[in-house]
Design a protein around this motif. Structure first.
Motif, PDB file in Angstrom:
ATOM      1  N   VAL A 638       0.826  -1.195   0.107  1.00  0.00           N
ATOM      2  CA  VAL A 638      -0.137   0.005   0.089  1.00  0.00           C
ATOM      3  C   VAL A 638       0.904   1.451  -0.141  1.00  0.00           C
ATOM      4  O   VAL A 638       0.458   2.172  -0.389  1.00  0.00           O
ATOM      5  N   GLN A 639       2.290   1.117   0.239  1.00  0.00           N
ATOM      6  CA  GLN A 639       3.006   2.330   0.438  1.00  0.00           C
ATOM      7  C   GLN A 639       2.932   3.424  -0.827  1.00  0.00           C
ATOM      8  O   GLN A 639       2.978   4.462  -0.606  1.00  0.00           O
ATOM      9  N   PRO A 640       3.082   2.806  -2.061  1.00  0.00           N
ATOM     10  CA  PRO A 640       2.960   3.830  -3.146  1.00  0.00           C
ATOM     11  C   PRO A 640       1.985   4.733  -2.875  1.00  0.00           C
ATOM     12  O   PRO A 640       1.859   5.882  -3.296  1.00  0.00           O
ATOM     13  N   GLU A 641       0.608   4.094  -2.657  1.00  0.00           N
ATOM     14  CA  GLU A 641      -0.607   4.944  -2.581  1.00  0.00           C
ATOM     15  C   GLU A 641      -0.559   5.909  -1.513  1.00  0.00           C
ATOM     16  O   GLU A 641      -0.786   7.002  -1.484  1.00  0.00           O
ATOM     17  N   ALA A 642       0.025   5.371  -0.335  1.00  0.00           N
ATOM     18  CA  ALA A 642       0.174   6.313   0.753  1.00  0.00           C
ATOM     19  C   ALA A 642       1.295   7.392   0.642  1.00  0.00           C
ATOM     20  O   ALA A 642       0.721   8.586   1.226  1.00  0.00           O
ATOM     21  N   THR A 643       2.311   6.992   0.058  1.00  0.00           N
ATOM     22  CA  THR A 643       3.032   8.256  -0.379  1.00  0.00           C
ATOM     23  C   THR A 643       2.658   9.273  -1.403  1.00  0.00           C
ATOM     24  O   THR A 643       2.835  10.318  -1.082  1.00  0.00           O
ATOM     25  N   GLU A 644       1.632   8.823  -2.371  1.00  0.00           N
ATOM     26  CA  GLU A 644       0.882   9.765  -3.216  1.00  0.00           C
ATOM     27  C   GLU A 644       0.056  10.654  -2.273  1.00  0.00           C
ATOM     28  O   GLU A 644       0.048  11.711  -2.622  1.00  0.00           O
ATOM     29  N   ALA A 645      -0.700  10.037  -1.245  1.00  0.00           N
ATOM     30  CA  ALA A 645      -1.598  10.737  -0.919  1.00  0.00           C
ATOM     31  C   ALA A 645      -1.004  11.560   0.492  1.00  0.00           C
ATOM     32  O   ALA A 645      -1.543  12.241   1.297  1.00  0.00           O
ATOM     33  N   GLY A 646       0.471  11.522   0.847  1.00  0.00           N
ATOM     34  CA  GLY A 646       0.963  12.082   1.818  1.00  0.00           C
ATOM     35  C   GLY A 646       0.650  11.512   2.993  1.00  0.00           C
ATOM     36  O   GLY A 646       0.524  12.073   4.354  1.00  0.00           O
ATOM     37  N   VAL A 647       0.482  10.071   3.521  1.00  0.00           N
ATOM     38  CA  VAL A 647       0.042   9.320   4.493  1.00  0.00           C
ATOM     39  C   VAL A 647       1.193   8.578   5.034  1.00  0.00           C
ATOM     40  O   VAL A 647       1.943   7.858   4.292  1.00  0.00           O
ATOM     41  N   THR A 648       1.451   8.605   6.313  1.00  0.00           N
ATOM     42  CA  THR A 648       2.449   7.853   6.998  1.00  0.00           C
ATOM     43  C   THR A 648       2.013   6.568   7.838  1.00  0.00           C
ATOM     44  O   THR A 648       0.854   6.596   8.293  1.00  0.00           O
ATOM     45  N   ILE A 649       2.330   5.472   7.266  1.00  0.00           N
ATOM     46  CA  ILE A 649       1.665   4.057   7.948  1.00  0.00           C
ATOM     47  C   ILE A 649       2.760   3.437   9.000  1.00  0.00           C
ATOM     48  O   ILE A 649       3.952   3.589   8.511  1.00  0.00           O
ATOM     49  N   THR A 650       2.330   3.246  10.069  1.00  0.00           N
ATOM     50  CA  THR A 650       3.196   2.686  10.976  1.00  0.00           C
ATOM     51  C   THR A 650       2.934   1.392  11.369  1.00  0.00           C
ATOM     52  O   THR A 650       1.868   1.118  12.066  1.00  0.00           O
ATOM     53  N   PRO A 651       3.777   0.335  10.887  1.00  0.00           N
ATOM     54  CA  PRO A 651       3.236  -1.054  11.050  1.00  0.00           C
ATOM     55  C   PRO A 651       3.506  -1.439  12.662  1.00  0.00           C
ATOM     56  O   PRO A 651       4.066  -0.844  13.550  1.00  0.00           O
ATOM     57  N   PRO A 652       3.167  -2.594  13.137  1.00  0.00           N
ATOM     58  CA  PRO A 652       3.296  -3.033  14.446  1.00  0.00           C
ATOM     59  C   PRO A 652       4.557  -3.545  14.997  1.00  0.00           C
ATOM     60  O   PRO A 652       5.265  -3.820  14.063  1.00  0.00           O
ATOM     61  N   GLU A 653       4.919  -3.314  16.132  1.00  0.00           N
ATOM     62  CA  GLU A 653       6.082  -3.853  16.642  1.00  0.00           C
ATOM     63  C   GLU A 653       5.972  -5.238  17.608  1.00  0.00           C
ATOM     64  O   GLU A 653       4.738  -5.409  17.972  1.00  0.00           O
ATOM     65  N   GLY A 654       6.973  -5.751  18.070  1.00  0.00           N
ATOM     66  CA  GLY A 654       6.891  -6.640  19.086  1.00  0.00           C
ATOM     67  C   GLY A 654       7.033  -8.039  18.290  1.00  0.00           C
ATOM     68  O   GLY A 654       7.052  -8.240  17.266  1.00  0.00           O
ATOM     69  N   SER A 655       6.832  -9.325  19.207  1.00  0.00           N
ATOM     70  CA  SER A 655       6.837 -10.569  18.605  1.00  0.00           C
ATOM     71  C   SER A 655       5.740 -11.188  19.327  1.00  0.00           C
ATOM     72  O   SER A 655       5.749 -12.186  20.138  1.00  0.00           O
ATOM     73  N   PRO A 656       4.382 -11.200  18.967  1.00  0.00           N
ATOM     74  CA  PRO A 656       3.221 -11.721  19.431  1.00  0.00           C
ATOM     75  C   PRO A 656       3.329 -13.151  18.968  1.00  0.00           C
ATOM     76  O   PRO A 656       3.965 -13.530  18.136  1.00  0.00           O
ATOM     77  N   PRO A 657       2.388 -13.988  19.440  1.00  0.00           N
ATOM     78  CA  PRO A 657       2.373 -15.363  19.019  1.00  0.00           C
ATOM     79  C   PRO A 657       1.937 -15.444  17.660  1.00  0.00           C
ATOM     80  O   PRO A 657       1.386 -14.715  16.881  1.00  0.00           O
ATOM     81  N   MET A 658       2.235 -16.706  17.170  1.00  0.00           N
ATOM     82  CA  MET A 658       1.703 -17.198  15.783  1.00  0.00           C
ATOM     83  C   MET A 658       0.364 -17.220  15.715  1.00  0.00           C
ATOM     84  O   MET A 658      -0.429 -17.523  16.788  1.00  0.00           O
TER      85      MET A 658
END
Length: 782
Positions: A638-658
């Motif tokens: 989705v990053q190309p569309e977000a960059t064009e719209a000027g939107v910042t996407i922050t993914p999750p962090e950590g190591s949750p269970p599978m």
């Protein structure tokens, strides 16, 4: 030659020594002076802060006493209509607060209770004015410190009315505690200030009277006189009208007008000439700092002073603290130390010059011997084959050392050349003015396909793809004084193949600043570009899959909706056949038509049920995978569309269970939610444009949240309803399909209506339980 060389060495050594010492002295002086002035500024600022806090603390009891009396009267705890009780209360307040000059209470009917310190032999005096209709009585009472009455007298000529006084009218009009500007008290002829607080009758704003406090502020001047500011520095307090209301010398504060009344001196006429020079501009337009201290310098009688002004204390106390002190008080010792250091530097330079002369003679001796022998050899007085004196061996050793340095330099150049040639990155040297390739390494030839002989007559722009050459000219590398660039461009290899390269280039200059050559470093990024294209294709495939699911969901919905009318047709046709069969003269063609209608409706129902069953079988087997890693991969899609719209996407962090689910379907849900958020923010003009994905474990499930800072969801939209959409070109099936896929994987999807900063969608997935896993189907954590 000896004298000139020796003198040159001596003078040069002494001069350098003197310059070095003076440089150190002056540098140290400037640095120390700045530090001392900064420290002085801090000292002046601390003095202003201390004076401010002292003034606040000095006047704070007055506000508390007045407001206490007002509140007690309002709540009927203190009987303000009983003069004797009110007099005792005011007497007690005056007695315990030495800075109070007098306390008093005036009521709306004209009554007045006034308790003051008396400068005579009896320490306290009270005036009580009572009004009862048309009857008015004014009595003065003198009391000792134990509240015992010493004497009293009635004054029938006293016509004082508190309701006409400025302190009363201002407190009544504002219905709030007010401070007057400082003035000279008539009785004590001391500087003071009045505070008044209204006593309210009810919540409608009516008042019963006003409590006032007169405070002598002479002790503030005494406090300022005890401050230590350098050797001769002083602090003073200036009112908003430019009047000096506190000064270490209290005799300078008061002056008489032409009518004989006392008033404060204005800063423009103040008898402290230094203070007048430093702060007289405050007398017109009074514009002191409001947020931070103002530090400045000025000159008076050829002496430099430093001064500071603090911000105004408050709206009720529009006073500014002005502090000044001679600069010499802080850096006088530093200047004396500088003078001593300069004399020491001169003496050190003289001693160094003498030592330098002796050293010059010593250094020159072998050179002089060499010069004498050279002259004798030239005149033929000695044989050149004679053994060389020690002088020659010294010169030979110097020559040998020089040759060693030359060899070392060439070795370094050779090693640099080998580093250039054997570098794992493609490198080239180009002429800055023409862009001609001067030198290339093996890796450069490997990437471009040209050998070293091929590039001798080539320029940098000759390697660039024809469509990209318009961005570069021949002197591209000569632009700018500190040229450095990084860009991506397409190259054409010798075999005609096009490759993508990342170029880093810097311009190398000689010691005079003239450009020598540009060093260009190339990296082949064709493969990384191909990977980016693969991600783009994956994105298109995912979109295609999403469309397929959409069509499937639409087909399932249509099948569900069409089954009902087909069933009704079949039932009605069967009823019609029964009716036709009961008729004696029914046409046989009608029975055949009805029979065919019933067969075709049943056949259509079978076809729709088969279609729906085929669609419902679109479910893959569940595998265990890391939802955090999947979220990051979805972000890249989705990053190309977000960059064009000027939107910042922050993914999750950590190591949750599978989690255990259909990985493709979960990826489609995350991508769809991210795209919905990007489109919502992109269509708005919001300043904050962010999307945040979070993952947290709740019992045996993981909860994944996608929240954005967009305009939110309208209450009129029924989410997760088929064919319900907010998009102009949308079909309204995306969220419905997402919910279906999440529920098919053992979770649930919902919209969090409590989130008000945008929109938040959440869904859950079951945590993978420990069991033998299919290694081919499990995804490793990233």
């Amino acid at each position: 030659m000896k004298n000139s060389l020796g003198a040159l060495l001596a003078i040069g050594l002494a001069g350098l020594q003197l310059v070095a010492v003076l440089a150190v002295v002056f540098t140290s002086y400037v640095t120390s002076e700045r530090a001392m002035l900064s420290h002085a500024q801090k000292i002046l600022g601390d003095v202003g802060t201390n004076a401010t806090e002292h003034s606040k603390g000095f006047l704070r009891p007055a506000r508390g006493a007045a407001e206490l009396a007002a509140r007690l009267s309002e709540h009927r705890i203190l009987a303000s209509d009983d003069p004797k009780i009110l007099e005792r209360f005011l007497f007690q307040q005056l007695k315990v607060t030495p800075q109070f000059s007098s306390l008093y209470y005036g009521s709306e009917d004209g009554s007045f209770v006034f308790v003051m310190r008396d400068p005579g032999q009896i320490p306290f005096r009270t005036k009580i004015i009572t009004v009862n209709g048309e009857t008015r009585r004014s009595e003065q009472i003198w009391r000792n410190a134990n509240f015992e009455e010493i004497k009293s007298e009635v004054d029938p000529t006293d016509r004082f009315d508190p309701r006409t006084r400025p302190w009363y009218t201002r407190a009544r009009d504002t219905l709030d505690t007010i401070w007057t500007d400082p003035y000279i008290f008539f009785t004590s002829q001391q500087p003071g200030i009045t505070l008044a607080a209204p006593v309210r009758e009810n919540d409608d704003g009516d008042i019963r009277g006003v409590v006032g406090v007169d405070i002598e502020i002479s002790s503030i001047s005494e406090f300022l006189s005890n401050l230590s500011i350098g050797n001769t520095g002083k602090a003073l307090i200036i009112n908003r009208n430019g009047d000096v209301i506190a000064h270490p010398n209290r005799d300078l504060l008061k002056t008489k007008d032409t009518d004989g009344t006392l008033r404060f001196q204005n800063i423009r006429e103040f008898e402290d000439e230094i203070a007048r020079e430093a702060f007289s501009w405050l007398g017109d337009g009074f514009d002191p700092p409001t947020h931070k201290e103002a530090f400045s310098k000025f000159t008076f009688n050829n002496e430099v002073y430093i001064s500071t002004l603090t911000p105004v204390i408050s709206d009720n106390l529009p006073w500014t603290i002005a502090v000044y002190a001679p600069e010499i008080d802080f850096i006088g010792g530093l200047k004396r130390s500088r003078a001593i250091s300069i004399w020491i530097a001169v003496l050190v330079a003289i001693a160094t010059g003498v030592a330098g002369l002796a050293l010059a003679n010593y250094i020159y001796r072998p050179v002089r011997a060499f010069a004498v022998r050279s002259a004798l050899v030239a005149q033929g007085e000695i044989d050149p084959s004679e053994p060389m004196p020690s002088t020659y061996r010294e010169l030979a050793h110097a020559n040998e050392t020089l040759m060693q340095q030359i060899v070392a330099r060439k070795k370094a150049e050779r090693e640099y050349g080998q580093t250039f040639d054997l570098s794992s990155r493609a490198m080239a040297q180009t002429a800055p003015e023409t862009g001609k390739l001067l030198k290339v390494n093996t890796k450069f030839c490997e990437i471009t396909g040209y050998n070293a002989n091929d590039v001798k007559d080539m320029r940098y722009v000759d390697l660039i793809h024809p469509d990209d050459r318009t961005l570069f000219n021949s002197d591209f590398f000569a632009a700018g004084d500190s040229f450095a660039t990084r860009h991506e461009v397409r190259f054409i290899r010798k075999n005609g193949e096009s490759i993508d390269v990342a170029v880093n280039a810097i311009l190398i200059r000689d010691h005079n600043g003239n450009p020598l050559h540009a060093v260009v470093t190339l990296d082949d990024i064709t493969e990384s570009k191909a990977q980016e294209n693969q991600i783009a294709r994956l994105n298109r495939d995912l979109i295609h899959m999403s469309r397929g699911h959409t069509l499937g969901q639409m087909a399932a919905g249509l099948a569900h909706e069409l089954n009902q009318p087909l069933a009704a047709i079949a039932q009605n046709t069967d009823t019609a056949l029964l009716i036709v069969g009961s008729l004696q003269d029914s046409p046989p063609e009608l029975r055949e038509i009805l029979t065919e209608v019933e067969e075709q409706s049943l056949r259509a129902g079978d076809i729709i049920r088969a279609l729906r069953g085929f669609i419902m079988k679109d479910a893959a087997s569940a595998i265990s995978f890391d939802v955090v890693a999947l979220s990051r991969q979805a972000k890249r899609l989705v990053q190309p569309e977000a960059t064009e719209a000027g939107v910042t996407i922050t993914p999750p962090e950590g190591s949750p269970p599978m989690v255990s689910a259909n990985r493709i379907q979960v990826a489609q849900v995350i991508v769809n939610l991210l795209r919905n958020a990007v489109e919502a923010i992109g269509d708005s003009d919001l300043v904050r444009r962010e999307i945040t994905v979070t993952v947290q474990q709740i019992a045996s499930h993981l909860e994944i949240s996608v929240e954005d800072t967009g305009p939110g969801i309208s209450d009129e939209i029924e989410l997760f309803t088929e064919f319900e959409t907010t998009k102009t070109n949308g079909m309204g099936l995306g969220l419905s399909i997402c919910r279906t896929m999440i529920e098919a994987n053992g979770g649930k999807l919902w919209h969090d209506a409590t989130y008000t900063s945008g929109a938040r969608f959440c869904f859950t997935l079951p945590v993978h339980q420990d069991s033998p896993e299919d290694e081919a189907g499990s995804e490793k954590r990233s």
